[in-house]
Each structure stands twice: as structure tokens, then as C-alpha cells.
Enzyme design. Structure first.
Site, PDB file in Angstrom:
ATOM      1  N   GLU A 154       3.139  -8.281   7.101  1.00 52.61           N
ATOM      2  CA  GLU A 154       1.884  -8.888   6.657  1.00 52.61           C
ATOM      3  C   GLU A 154       2.048  -9.844   5.484  1.00 52.61           C
ATOM      4  O   GLU A 154       1.357  -9.706   4.467  1.00 52.61           O
ATOM      5  CB  GLU A 154       0.863  -7.798   6.312  1.00 52.61           C
ATOM      6  CG  GLU A 154       0.468  -6.958   7.500  1.00 52.61           C
ATOM      7  CD  GLU A 154      -0.712  -6.037   7.212  1.00 52.61           C
ATOM      8  OE1 GLU A 154      -1.159  -5.954   6.053  1.00 52.61           O
ATOM      9  OE2 GLU A 154      -1.194  -5.404   8.165  1.00 52.61           O
ATOM     10  N   TYR A 206      -7.036  -3.260  12.266  1.00 52.32           N
ATOM     11  CA  TYR A 206      -7.772  -2.051  11.867  1.00 52.32           C
ATOM     12  C   TYR A 206      -9.240  -2.186  12.240  1.00 52.32           C
ATOM     13  O   TYR A 206     -10.124  -2.077  11.396  1.00 52.32           O
ATOM     14  CB  TYR A 206      -7.571  -1.803  10.360  1.00 52.32           C
ATOM     15  CG  TYR A 206      -6.182  -1.273  10.079  1.00 52.32           C
ATOM     16  CD1 TYR A 206      -5.927   0.084  10.156  1.00 52.32           C
ATOM     17  CD2 TYR A 206      -5.132  -2.132   9.797  1.00 52.32           C
ATOM     18  CE1 TYR A 206      -4.644   0.587   9.951  1.00 52.32           C
ATOM     19  CE2 TYR A 206      -3.853  -1.646   9.594  1.00 52.32           C
ATOM     20  CZ  TYR A 206      -3.619  -0.285   9.672  1.00 52.32           C
ATOM     21  OH  TYR A 206      -2.353   0.219   9.480  1.00 52.32           O
ATOM     22  N   GLU A 246       0.515  -1.792  14.171  1.00 53.68           N
ATOM     23  CA  GLU A 246      -0.225  -0.818  13.358  1.00 53.68           C
ATOM     24  C   GLU A 246      -1.640  -0.722  13.886  1.00 53.68           C
ATOM     25  O   GLU A 246      -2.218  -1.729  14.291  1.00 53.68           O
ATOM     26  CB  GLU A 246      -0.335  -1.247  11.885  1.00 53.68           C
ATOM     27  CG  GLU A 246       0.906  -1.075  11.071  1.00 53.68           C
ATOM     28  CD  GLU A 246       0.720  -1.487   9.599  1.00 53.68           C
ATOM     29  OE1 GLU A 246      -0.402  -1.376   9.059  1.00 53.68           O
ATOM     30  OE2 GLU A 246       1.714  -1.925   9.004  1.00 53.68           O
ATOM     31  N   ASP A 284       0.818  -1.210   0.000  1.00 52.99           N
ATOM     32  CA  ASP A 284       0.000   0.000   0.000  1.00 52.99           C
ATOM     33  C   ASP A 284       0.862   1.274   0.000  1.00 52.99           C
ATOM     34  O   ASP A 284       0.677   2.134   0.847  1.00 52.99           O
ATOM     35  CB  ASP A 284      -0.911  -0.070   1.239  1.00 52.99           C
ATOM     36  CG  ASP A 284      -1.875   1.102   1.331  1.00 52.99           C
ATOM     37  OD1 ASP A 284      -2.351   1.560   0.291  1.00 52.99           O
ATOM     38  OD2 ASP A 284      -2.135   1.554   2.467  1.00 52.99           O
TER      39      ASP A 284
HETATM   40  C1  GCB Z   1      -1.571  -2.377   6.667  1.00 56.70           C
HETATM   41  C2  GCB Z   1      -0.263  -2.323   5.977  1.00 56.70           C
HETATM   42  C3  GCB Z   1       0.119  -0.918   5.565  1.00 56.70           C
HETATM   43  C4  GCB Z   1      -1.101  -0.190   5.003  1.00 56.70           C
HETATM   44  C5  GCB Z   1      -2.147  -0.112   6.095  1.00 56.70           C
HETATM   45  C6  GCB Z   1      -3.433   0.555   5.599  1.00 56.70           C
HETATM   46  O1  GCB Z   1      -1.891  -3.324   7.332  1.00 56.70           O
HETATM   47  O2  GCB Z   1       0.777  -2.919   6.714  1.00 56.70           O
HETATM   48  O3  GCB Z   1       1.147  -0.994   4.611  1.00 56.70           O
HETATM   49  O4  GCB Z   1      -0.797   1.063   4.490  1.00 56.70           O
HETATM   50  O5  GCB Z   1      -2.479  -1.393   6.516  1.00 56.70           O
HETATM   51  O6  GCB Z   1      -3.573   1.758   5.735  1.00 56.70           O
HETATM   52  O7  GCB Z   1      -4.268  -0.153   5.064  1.00 56.70           O
END
Ligand code: GCB
Length: 662
Positions: free
Chosen positions: A461, A514, A550, A217
Site C-alpha cells: 500500500e 475493506y 487483504e 498499522d
Molecule cells: C491494510 C494494511 C494493513 C492493516 C489493515 C487494517 O490495508 O495493509 O497493514 O493492518 O489494512 O486492518 O487496517
């Protein structure tokens, strides 16, 4: 090592020069000036041409490196360091996939070209992704020695070098022309991996149409991202130094190992100097241990009133050569500290360390991933303002100057490889693994002496629940530990605790999640339950410390909604607060860190999920704070207070705008 990459290189690939690189031999010391060493930066404007021909190979077929690039056709001025993508007005260049050509001439000081006792090295800090370097020399008569292949390298983010002494010392020289061909194509076997998607339906796409797809990403910026420079050493020289440190009561122990090239008969002296330049220990020979009574330890930022204490290790070589004695001098910053992991703690100098920090990217307007001092200094000022004591180099090794500032300021680093976007089984094959092992060797070789680096992350990941992942990560982690037994090793997972086949081999579990962003949209009320369950499951299964590596929410600066709605500054704050409630419980048990995603907004590929890049930054791409930055600042300074370990009664306080306030 140079390998034919199935499929991709067949169309976009290099002319194979038949010369595999001995990448992993020798050291990769940062080029520093000393009494015996000089350096000359080749940054600035280079000539540039993208090969837009159908097969992208016209440059090789017409041998653009044999004459000045401008004679091959129209060239652009291209700044170095910078990505090439965003500096122009041509949309085709922004999304270009294939070979681009960089070229510039360098004038060398006469003694470099006439003194056969001088070794001249060309060093490229980072060329993303695949680079072939050709050099030509112009004699006093104006006669060019045709392009000589001097180096090849696979992978951006890590430096490579070529000894060009023979080339520049074979007669009177007026110029040296350096041509670097770079290919940004990613295949399932590169790191990071990618795929080329060919579109064959001619009712929809023009003939030969293809696009580069990736499973990560961030935008696949390309070009000469870091400085290109020339430096010298004597022909007998200090090639590599490995330092590990330990502490025995108040005695700091500095173990050193020094590798010499160019002579078998030499003497080595080492001196360890304190910050006032006083020698506090000295030794002789290629390896040994220095003992420093009442040593000042290297402490992380906000953990001690004098964080980041750096000694200097001065290495002096006297070598006997056929032409008489030769001396070489190299000075390396050294921080004395220990790192250890227990079932539930991460220890620095024997004290529990809690990572309160960020994930970053090398990313900014116009320059893309190009190194930029003002940006770097701004970022460090923001980190210290924020009270951040750590970051992860998501998702690739950052510039060496970044690591040096981390050493200087006490910002702890989880140093991550470019193992991001490993989504296909193909990318867990033996061919990929072999390359990944080599990348870890390059990375450890470059960053092993930074006290700020406390852990290696081999990947982000990956598809770690696929069957081959078990063997892949077992081998990769064991190899990294063998390269550097002094640091823990991890990779960052998003798989479930039941399915992940790589986590059994890590020292610290790093988990991304997330909640209320990629699912349960808008429902922040589920975060606490889901996050607590996540932690409990991982800990019950493995009894290893955990880092929330994260978490975050997409936020467009200036969007406001109350009650909070997704994408507003209020939603980002609200989501973070829900995470913090659980983190505050679990950090008393086994959670040892929290790293926000992300420090700043950054560019990605275009997609309906991304509004001109990823907006999960707590700062905008221009480094202005969103509301969440203030929330985190308050939290991080509060956390710093709790982990303050010195006897001093004065604890760090977040007052005003100064990052230095205690
Ligand atoms: C993740 C990734 C990261 C992305 C982020 C996102 O899990 O490790 O590279 O930018 O999520 O914002 O989706």
C-alpha cells in the site's frame, strides 16, 4: 549503506564511524553445522540499557562499549530474541525511541581462537532498526582490548554478519564481549518510513518533546528479534549458492552456481540426495545443471499427496591454500518446482495454483516480534488445520526458520519487503529508492533458494498514485527481476485502478480492500457489487491475474450480535461470506488467490481505532479461534479439493483436528 539521514539522525543518530558497509558483497547462507562448520548460539539473557539522556547519545559520548555495560549505570536483564518493549514494567521503555544498548560475553572454544585456519563469524538475525556492533576481547591476563567496531546495519528483518576472526585470534583469549547499540528511529528515508514529530509549544509539552509517527498499522517493536550467533567456516569457504530449478517432462533440472571465498584454486563437487539420502545426481565445478530423472516435484500443501518434497544439495569444496588443502561442506535443501504467470493464472509445476491463505505478522504477547519456536510451530499447526496453502510475509521478511518450515510443509510464500507505510513523496525520493533497491538485494540474497517463495512483493500500500511512484516502482521491480528472473514480482496496492502508477510493472495484481469496514459501515449488502466492480476494472485495464491480498473485519473475540454488528464475531463471518460469493465467481476467471487479513490479532500503535491492537485476526493474539476461523477452514479445505492435481482418487478432507488428514 550508511548515510546521514536528514534531520532524524542529527538528534538520535549514530556517531558516524566513517565505515560504509559492503552489505551486498558476498553470500548470506543460513549458518548450518557440517563436518567443517560449527555454530554457537548467543541467545539468552543479555545486559541492556536504554539511553534516556536528552539527546540519546550519552552512550556514545561516554563510550559505554569500552567497559562492561553495568559500569555505565543500571542495566536490565533482556532476553534475546525478543523485542524489548513489552518485557518490562516501565512504560517509558515500551514507547522508547532512540538508542538502546545490548551486551553479553561469550566464551569461545579454544580451537576457534587458536586455529588461524578457522574463520569466526558473528551473525545477527535481525536488529531493528539500525545497529552498530562493537566487540571487545579479554586476554588471559584480564586485559580488555577496547571496543572494536565490527559491523553496522540498517533495517530490521534481515541478517547481517561480521568476520571477527582477527579480533578473536590475536592472542590468548578468555572472553569476547559483544555490544550492540540499536536505534529504532524511523525517518522518511528508512524502510519502513516514519517521521519524528517535535512539539515546540511549551504550554502543552515539555521541552524537547517528540513522538515517532508511522503510516503503518503495527507496533514498531524493536531490539534483537532473532538469534545472535557465532559460527565457523574454514578460511577458504563456500560463500554463496544460487539454485534455480526447471522441469523437462519428468526430468527435474537443478541449476547451481557456487561462490567461493578465500582461494582461487579449488575443486567443487555437488551431490543431490533424495529424501532417503541416495545420490540422484552429481556434478563438479562452480556452476552447472543436475538432471534428475523421474524427479519428485515440490508441490504446495494440499495440492499433492506428497507435498513439499525436498532434496539435499551437498556441496564439497577442496581448496588449495598456502598451508595445504582445506575442505568445506555445506548442505542446502532444494525443492524442484516451476512458477509461471499467464494472463489469468498462477502456475506451479504447470498447474493452476489458487492461493487460499492468510496474511501474518511476527507478533505475540510479551516477546513482541521476538522469534519463538513454540509460537512458530503452533502457527504452522494452525495453518495446516485451517487448510491454508499460502501466506504473505506482511509487511517485512520473516525469520529464516519460518521460511524453512514453509519449504518443509509446502506453504507457499509471497515474500514481502519492509516497504510498508510509504506515504510521503519524500519516501519515494531517489534516496529512499536507493535504499529500497539494497533491501531487495539483501532479501533476494537471503531467500532466493526457498522453493516456498513463489513471488516477491516489494511493498504494501505505497502512495502509488503520487507522481514519483511510476519511476520508483518501475525501477524497483525491474531491479528485483534482474536479481531473480525466476520469480514474478508484485506490490500490494490499495489505490484505484485508474490512479495507480506502479501496477503497470507488476506480474500479478495484489489488491487490498475493506468494503463495509472502512466505509459503508455495517452495510454488508454493498460488498458484492463493490468487489465485483473492483475486480472487473482491474482486469479490464491490465489482463493480469489478481489476488485479493487483504480483506477482513475487526472482531473482538467473544463479542456476539445477531443480526450482526461491527466488531462481533457474526459480522466478521458475514463480511467474509459476502467476499467469498464474489471470489467464487471470479476465481473461475482471473482471480488467483485470497488472503485473509489477518491470521491473528496483533499489536499496533495506540489510537481510537484500535482496541489494544488490530483485532482482524481469525485467531486471537493467543492463537485461539474466532468463529470465522471455522468458516475459513471449511472453505479452504473445499478449495483444496478442487485444486488437487494428483491422479490419486483420495482427495484431502478436513476431518477432525488433524492437519494431515487426506
Ligand atoms: C491494510 C494494511 C494493513 C492493516 C489493515 C487494517 O490495508 O495493509 O497493514 O493492518 O489494512 O486492518 O487496517
Amino acid at each position: 549503506m550508511l548515510r546521514e539521514r536528514a534531520g532524524v539522525w542529527a538528534v538520535l543518530g549514530p556517531l558516524l564511524w566513517g565505515c560504509g558497509l559492503a552489505l551486498l558483497q558476498g553470500g548470506m547462507l543460513y549458518p548450518r553445522e557440517s563436518r567443517s562448520r560449527e555454530r554457537k548460539e548467543l541467545d539468552g539473557l543479555w545486559s541492556f540499557r536504554a539511553d534516556f539522556s536528552d539527546n540519546r547519545r550519552q552512550g556514545f559520548e561516554q563510550q559505554w562499549y569500552r567497559a562492561p555495560l553495568r559500569e555505565s549505570g543500571p542495566t536490565l536483564d533482556m532476553p534475546v530474541p525478543s523485542s524489548f518493549n513489552d518485557v518490562g514494567q516501565d512504560g517509558r521503555l515500551r514507547s522508547f525511541v532512540g538508542w538502546v544498548w545490548y551486551e553479553r560475553e561469550a566464551t569461545l572454544p579454544q580451537r576457534w581462537t587458536q586455529d588461524l585456519g578457522t574463520r569466526v563469524v558473528l551473525r545477527i538475525g535481525s536488529a531493528h532498526y539500525y545497529a552498530i556492533v562493537v566487540s571487545a576481547t579479554s586476554r588471559a591476563s584480564g586485559w580488555w582490548v577496547n571496543g572494536v567496531h565490527v559491523a553496522e546495519h540498517e533495517g530490521g528483518h534481515l541478517p547481517f554478519e561480521a568476520d571477527i576472526s582477527k579480533l578473536v585470534q590475536s592472542g590468548p583469549l578468555s572472553f569476547c564481549r559483544i555490544t550492540i547499540a540499536i536505534n529504532n528511529t524511523l525517518s522518511p528515508y528508512t524502510l519502513p518510513p516514519g517521521t519524528i514529530l517535535y512539539q515546540t509549544d511549551t504550554s502543552k509539552y515539555p521541552k524537547g518533546y517528540f513522538v515517532q509517527n508511522t503510516n503503518f498499522d503495527f507496533f514498531n517493536y524493536a531490539g534483537l528479534h532473532r538469534s545472535v550467533l557465532l559460527y565457523t567456516t574454514p578460511i577458504s569457504y563456500i560463500d554463496d549458492i544460487t539454485i534455480t530449478t526447471d522441469v523437462d517432462r519428468d526430468i527435474g533440472l537443478v541449476n547451481y552456481q557456487i561462490f567461493i571465498q578465500g582461494s582461487e584454486h579449488f575443486q567443487l563437487e555437488v551431490f543431490l540426495l533424495d529424501e532417503d539420502g541416495r545420490a540422484v545426481a552429481q556434478g563438479t565445478g562452480g556452476q552447472g545443471q543436475l538432471q534428475v530423472p523421474r524427479a519428485h516435484l515440490w508441490w504446495p500443501y494440499l495440492m499433492h499427496e506428497h507435498p513439499a518434497y525436498l532434496y539435499s544439495l551437498e556441496v564439497r569444496l577442496t581448496a588449495q591454500t598456502a598451508d595445504g588443502p582445506v575442505s568445506d561442506f555445506y548442505t542446502l535443501p532444494v525443492g524442484i518446482r516451476t512458477v509461471a504467470v499467464t494472463e489469468s493464472q498462477f502456475l506451479i509445476n504447470g498447474k493452476p495454483f489458487y492461493f487460499h491463505g492468510v496474511n501474518k505478522h511476527e507478533d505475540a504477547d510479551i516477546r513482541g516480534k521476538g522469534f519463538d519456536w513454540p509460537l512458530l510451530v503452533k502457527d504452522f499447526n494452525l495453518l495446516r488445520w485451517l487448510g491454508a496453502n499460502a501466506f504473505r510475509t506482511s509487511h517485512y521478511p520473516y525469520a529464516e526458520e519460518v521460511m524453512q518450515l514453509c519449504d518443509r510443509y509446502g506453504i507457499v510464500v509471497i515474500d514481502e519487503s519492509p516497504g510498508v507505510g510509504i506515504a510521503l513523496a519524500q519516501s519515494l525520493s531517489n534516496m529512499s529508492l536507493q535504499h529500497h533497491l539494497e533491501v531487495m538485494e539483501e532479501m533476494v540474497r537471503r531467500d532466493k533458494n526457498h522453493p516456498a517463495v513463489v513471488m516477491w512483493s516489494v511493498a504494501n500500500e505505497p502512495a502509488s498514485s503520487l507522481k514519483p511512484a511510476g519511476y520508483y516502482f518501475k525501477t524497483l521491480i525491474a531491479h528485483t527481476k534482474a536479481l531473480d528472473p525466476s520469480r514474478p514480482v508484485t506490490f500490494v496496492t490499495k489505490s484505484s485502478y485508474e490512479a495507480d502508477l506502479g501496477v503497470p510493472y507488476v506480474d500479478v495484481i495484489c489488491v487490498n480492500s475493506y468494503y463495509s469496514w472502512y466505509h459503508d459501515y455495517g452495510h454488508m449488502e454493498v460488498i458484492q457489487l463493490q468487489l465485483a466492480t473492483q475486480f472487473e476494472n482491474w482486469y479490464r485495464t491490465y489482463q493480469k491475474p489478481i489476488i485479493q491480498s487483504e480483506y477482513g473485519a475487526e472482531t473482538i473475540a467473544g463479542f456476539h450480535q445477531d443480526p450482526p454488528l461491527m466488531f462481533s464475531e457474526e459480522y466478521q463471518k458475514g463480511l467474509l461470506e459476502q467476499y467469498h460469493l464474489v471470489l467464487d465467481q471470479k476465481r473461475k476467471e482471473y482471480v488467483v488467490g485470497e488472503l485473509i487479513w489477518n491470521f491473528a490479532d496483533f499489536m499496533t500503535d495506540q489510537s481510537p481505532q484500535r482496541a489494544i491492537g488490530n483485532r482482524k485476526g481469525i485467531f486471537t493474539r493467543q492463537r485461539q479461534p474466532k468463529s470465522a476461523a471455522f468458516l475459513l477452514r471449511e472453505r479452504y479445505w473445499k478449495l483444496a479439493n478442487e485444486t488437487w492435481h494428483h491422479q490419486s482418487a483420495v482427495k484431502p478432507q478436513c476431518v477432525g483436528n488433524s492437519p494431515f488428514t487426506f
